[in-house]
Each structure stands twice: as C-alpha cells, then as structure tokens.
Design an enzyme around this catalytic site. Structure first.
Site, PDB file in Angstrom:
ATOM      1  N   LYS A 215     -11.360   0.513 -11.050  1.00  0.00           N
ATOM      2  CA  LYS A 215     -11.774  -0.060  -9.781  1.00  0.00           C
ATOM      3  C   LYS A 215     -11.115   0.766  -8.688  1.00  0.00           C
ATOM      4  O   LYS A 215      -9.948   0.575  -8.366  1.00  0.00           O
ATOM      5  CB  LYS A 215     -11.355  -1.528  -9.681  1.00  0.00           C
ATOM      6  CG  LYS A 215     -12.209  -2.381  -8.717  1.00  0.00           C
ATOM      7  CD  LYS A 215     -12.119  -1.987  -7.242  1.00  0.00           C
ATOM      8  CE  LYS A 215     -10.786  -2.393  -6.634  1.00  0.00           C
ATOM      9  NZ  LYS A 215     -10.790  -2.091  -5.132  1.00  0.00           N
TER      10      LYS A 215
ATOM     11  N   GLU B 240       8.178  -2.528   4.176  1.00  0.00           N
ATOM     12  CA  GLU B 240       7.239  -1.424   4.328  1.00  0.00           C
ATOM     13  C   GLU B 240       6.262  -1.746   5.457  1.00  0.00           C
ATOM     14  O   GLU B 240       5.730  -2.854   5.541  1.00  0.00           O
ATOM     15  CB  GLU B 240       6.480  -1.213   3.021  1.00  0.00           C
ATOM     16  CG  GLU B 240       5.586   0.009   3.035  1.00  0.00           C
ATOM     17  CD  GLU B 240       4.904   0.251   1.701  1.00  0.00           C
ATOM     18  OE1 GLU B 240       4.735   1.419   1.329  1.00  0.00           O
ATOM     19  OE2 GLU B 240       4.536  -0.740   1.027  1.00  0.00           O
TER      20      GLU B 240
ATOM     21  N   GLU C   4       2.805   1.554  -9.686  1.00  0.00           N
ATOM     22  CA  GLU C   4       3.297   2.444  -8.632  1.00  0.00           C
ATOM     23  C   GLU C   4       3.083   1.715  -7.316  1.00  0.00           C
ATOM     24  O   GLU C   4       1.959   1.564  -6.853  1.00  0.00           O
ATOM     25  CB  GLU C   4       2.541   3.780  -8.677  1.00  0.00           C
ATOM     26  CG  GLU C   4       3.264   4.909  -7.988  1.00  0.00           C
ATOM     27  CD  GLU C   4       3.103   4.884  -6.485  1.00  0.00           C
ATOM     28  OE1 GLU C   4       4.088   4.501  -5.797  1.00  0.00           O
ATOM     29  OE2 GLU C   4       2.028   5.217  -5.997  1.00  0.00           O
TER      30      GLU C   4
ATOM     31  N   CYS D 283       2.971   5.873   0.363  1.00  0.00           N
ATOM     32  CA  CYS D 283       4.059   5.080  -0.205  1.00  0.00           C
ATOM     33  C   CYS D 283       5.376   5.828  -0.122  1.00  0.00           C
ATOM     34  O   CYS D 283       6.458   5.223  -0.172  1.00  0.00           O
ATOM     35  CB  CYS D 283       3.761   4.682  -1.648  1.00  0.00           C
ATOM     36  SG  CYS D 283       3.403   6.075  -2.725  1.00  0.00           S
TER      37      CYS D 283
END
Length: 530
Positions: free
Chosen positions: A182, A404, A261, A295
């Site tokens: 996906k 973040e 991840e 990231c």
C-alpha cells in the site's frame, strides 16, 4: 494504462495491480501537484478489505514458484531493474517533482538510491550464504539456510516515493518473498510506474501486488488489519510512531516479524572547535532539505556556548537566503510545498507550542501567501501549501524540542560543553539520526558512544543514506530493525537448521557424543620445587 489530456495537462488513470492484472474498483481519489493544486496528476481507486484479501491471495499463489526460483535468477531480475531505472531516471524524477513536490535535485537522488539498491541486491542473489557447521557426532553434517518468510504486507510514506519502497521491495523479492504493497496516496502514479518497471524487468505476476488508497479508515487500515486475519507472514512499515505502535502490537500477537521505520527528532551538535562554515551549511541542509519533511531532518541544533552567537548570526543569514517555490517551474528552489494538507496543518500547530512554552521566534511566519510573502519565493504561493523557513531559540524540555514537527522548522539550543550537549541531544523520545560537528577526537568518540541513535554522523548532516549501510533507529524511531545493506536480509528471511545423518543409526547429541577425558594433573609446583 490510459493517458488523458485535458486543460489541466496530462492525467494518469490507474488501478490496483493484483496478480498481474489491473483492477479498477472502488471510489476514486485524486493525486494533485501540491505546488499547483489545479494540476491533476492522477486518478486512482481506493481499496477495500476484499481487495486487500484478493491481493494477499494472489501473493500467496505466486509465492510457491517465486520462492523456489534460484536466488541468482531473482537477483538477475534486479540487475535488469537497475538498468531500466537508469533509463527512466529522468522521467521518474520529473514525475516526482510534479506529483510530490520535491526539487529536481532531490528527486534525482531519490531515484538513484533505488538504482543503487537494485545493483547492490542483484549481486546478493549469489551471496545468500548459509553455513556448514561441524557436528559433535561422527558421520553427520550440520548446515544452515536462509528461507523466505512468505507474504509481506507493506506500507510506505510519500516523502521518498521511490527510494524508501525500494529498500523494502527489493530485498523482499530478492529473498523469495511476495508482497502486498500500500503506497502513499501522495504518490500513486509513481508507485504504479515503479511496479510496472519491476514487471518489465521480468518479475512474475503476483510477486508484487499494489492496493491504492489512504490510511486511517481506508486501504492502509485494512492492510494493517490483515495482520490479525493471518494474511501476512511479515510486515514492513515507514510512517508515524503512533501507527508503528499499532502495527508492532498486531505483529507481536501474530508472531510475525515487523520492520518499523518511524519518526525522529534528530539532534545536530556544533561544538566550540567546529569549522563554522561547514557546520552552518550542514545544519541548514539538515533542517530544510525537502522542507524538513524527512524522518532524518534535524529537529534541534545544539550549539556550544562560546560560539553560539557567531553560529546563530551566520545560520540565520543562511536560512534567509533559502529559495522556496514551485519546483516544476523553477529548478533552483531549495524546497517546495508540503506533501499534503495533513502535514501542513500539523506544522502550523507548532507555532502555538512555541508561544505557550516561551520560545523565541527568530524567523518564520507560517504559510507563505500573497498577503504573507516570503522575499525569496518563486511562483504563485496561493496555488500550493508553502511554509516560511522557521527558526526558534528554545530550551531543553520544551514541547517543540521533544516532538517531531515534520516541516521547515528548527530549534537552536545553547549548551556549555560536551556533557551538556550529549545530555540535551538525548533529551527526547526518539533515536533515529544524529550529528556532531567537531575536530576534537575525544568529543567525537564520546558522542558516537553515548548518543542514543541508530545513526551517527561526524562533521556531516543528519540526513542522507547510502544503499549499503543500515538505516533505522532506536526508541520511538523503530523496533531495532534495519533497512538497506546486508543487514536488511535478516528482516526478510528466517534461518533453517539442517541435521543430515549419514551413519544409518540413531545418534543422540550430548548423550552419544564421545567426549575425551582429561588426564590426572601433575603436581607441577612440587616437581619444580616452587
């Protein structure tokens, strides 16, 4: 595939790819150029739970033949893929600029990462080594083999729409697995073309199956739910820590491997002895490459007190020179738009965090518009979602230094000495990437040993990866799995131990082993008169 031309330019109409067939089922969603949202790039159908199951069935059917294909032959497919990707590099790069909003320079690097990964793993098809092990019994051999896991469920993000999927797809198929993927709904056209290039390289139907759609409440959620249904033997995910925890919990219950991840809040330390010009350039690129939507983007720049003022002055001047705009029309911009509205809205929230915590805003004014202009902007800011490069003076422990943000924002934090620098660098829940600028060998040594991060850079940026190095983090950045290089092979294989008995009789290890007995020791001290 169909290409239709209209007043908005070329529009690509695609479908799910299941068992080598294109399936156009489900409500449609659009992929638009985020620098010019009037530009419709592609139209694709949303998936459904039933389509996810069909894709998993196709992958299961293809697994038998593909897993039995000799590994060197599987590697040859990847060698062909590398050549095809080289041929199509410029096409894929320019499509990435249009569909995702990356600059052309970064898009070319994104595709090149996939080329490098394919080249690396093509040769690994001849090196999926096991071991021969000596037995403690006579006339018996011991050996180990790597075996594929089965059907892999896979979800990837859109900020690296070719590179990051290649880190998963390529080792997965090399080791004999099949896939239900996906991709991000930010990049369906790129994902469709990528899989078609795998097929051109000789990958059999059903080895990679693609179901398109969004995340929560859509295809992504149904793919994740497939873990509970027993559809997958392995799951690989790149995305938020929040979703990663859900996947990890489900994978744990199902007793399957998960490669997670996840996010990062990556520290970049600048010590008093650093080359200031190099540190400023590296910090600027770490913070604002891809508009901070990596990231591995720097989250906090931690600067030693004796050089703090000098660094701040130079850094702010560098940030103010950043060129922002439409990367389709202007190849010289440093970053383009937000990849989607969700990321943009999340980024806007952090201005409230800074105000609430008392951080000092040095640069930045939210969204770039005609009424809120940015002097180095190219294009029409009203057509997309563009953010002012934002710099804060913050203190350790503030919300914006620990969470973040995923946008063009960076915090400057003043510290005094290496001890405080390392403590501050570790003062957040993540552990993905990190960097230190110093020429002091002991400080560099201490940093790489004491930082809690999966990746360490010395006199280099927090961003960037090479295809033959392990990529991944600790704590809230991942579950210890690594991608890229030989290390990722562990994530897509399991070890099989083989005992091969030639004696023709029952032999029992430990019980029938002919151990030797030591002799009675001599009294060496007495004999030598000591």
């Amino acid at each position: 595939m169909k290409i239709e031309k209209g007043k908005l330019g070329n529009v690509f109409y695609g479908g799910h790819l299941i068992g080598g067939e294109e399936v156009v089922e489900g409500p449609l969603f659009e992929s638009r150029n985020m620098a010019d949202r009037d530009d419709l790039v592609g139209v694709f159908p949303e998936g459904s739970p039933e389509l996810v199951r069909r894709a998993a069935e196709a992958a299961r059917k293809a697994y038998t033949a593909w897993s039995r294909t000799p590994a060197p032959i599987r590697g040859q497919v990847l060698f062909s893929l590398a050549k095809i990707l080289e041929r199509e590099k410029e096409t894929l790069s320019r499509l990435m600029v249009r569909e995702v909003g990356k600059t052309l320079k970064e898009a070319r690097g994104d595709v090149q990462e996939a080329i490098d990964t394919a080249v690396f793993f093509a040769s690994e098809g001849r090196r999926l080594y096991g071991q021969t092990v000596p037995s403690e019994l006579k006339n018996k051999d011991l050996s180990t083999y790597r075996r594929p896991l089965g059907v892999v469920g896979m979800i990837t993000a859109g900020n690296f729409p070719i590179a990051v999927p290649s880190w998963k797809l390529i080792p997965a198929v090399l080791t004999g697995n099949t896939v239900v993927w996906k991709p991000s709904d930010d990049s369906p056209v790129l994902s469709y073309v990528f899989v078609k290039l795998f097929e051109e390289a000789g990958l059999p139907p059903g080895v990679i199956n693609v179901v398109f759609g969004g995340g929560a409440g859509s295809t992504g959620e149904w793919v994740v739910n497939g873990i509970d249904e027993g559809l997958f033997d392995k799951f690989a995910f790149t995305g938020s820590t929040k979703v990663g925890r859900i996947i990890g919990e489900k994978a744990g219950r199902a007793l399957i491997k998960a490669t997670l991840e996840l996010g990062g809040k990556n520290p970049l330390v600048v010590m008093r002895d650093a080359d200031l010009e190099n540190a400023v350039t590296g910090a600027w690129w770490s913070a604002f490459a891809t508009g901070g939507q990596r990231c591995t983007s720097a989250g906090n720049i931690i600067v030693d007190a004796p050089i703090y003022d000098a660094f701040k002055e130079r850094f702010l001047a560098k940030v103010e020179s950043t060129v922002i705009g439409d990367p389709v029309a202007y190849e010289d911009v440093h970053y383009g738009p937000f990849f989607n509205d969700r990321l943009f809205q999340r980024w806007l929230e952090h201005y409230d965090w800074g105000e609430a915590d008392g951080a000092k805003l040095l640069l930045g004014k939210g969204r770039i518009t005609q009424d809120n202009p940015y002097p180095n902007f190219k294009g029409d800011p009203e057509k997309g979602l563009f953010g002012h490069p934002t710099v804060w003076e913050a203190e350790r422990g503030m919300k914006q230094t620990r969470e973040e943000i995923f946008g063009p924002t960076i915090n400057l934090i003043k510290v005094d000495g290496i001890d405080e620098a390392i403590e501050t660098a570790n003062d957040h829940p993540y552990g993905l990437s990190s960097a230190i600028y110093t020429n002091h060998r002991l400080w560099a040594y201490r940093f790489k040993n004491e930082i809690r991060a999966g990746m360490v850079n010395i006199n280099n940026t927090t961003v960037g990866a090479e295809a033959h190095m392990p990529f991944g983090g600790t704590r809230a950045s991942g579950n210890g799995a690594r991608e890229s290089g030989i290390w990722v092979i562990e994530e897509y294989t399991e070890w099989q131990a083989v005992n091969d008995e030639f004696s023709g009789k029952l032999q029992l290890a430990q019980m029938d082993t002919e151990y030797t007995a030591p002799k009675t020791p001599e009294d060496w001290a007495g004999l030598l008169g000591i």
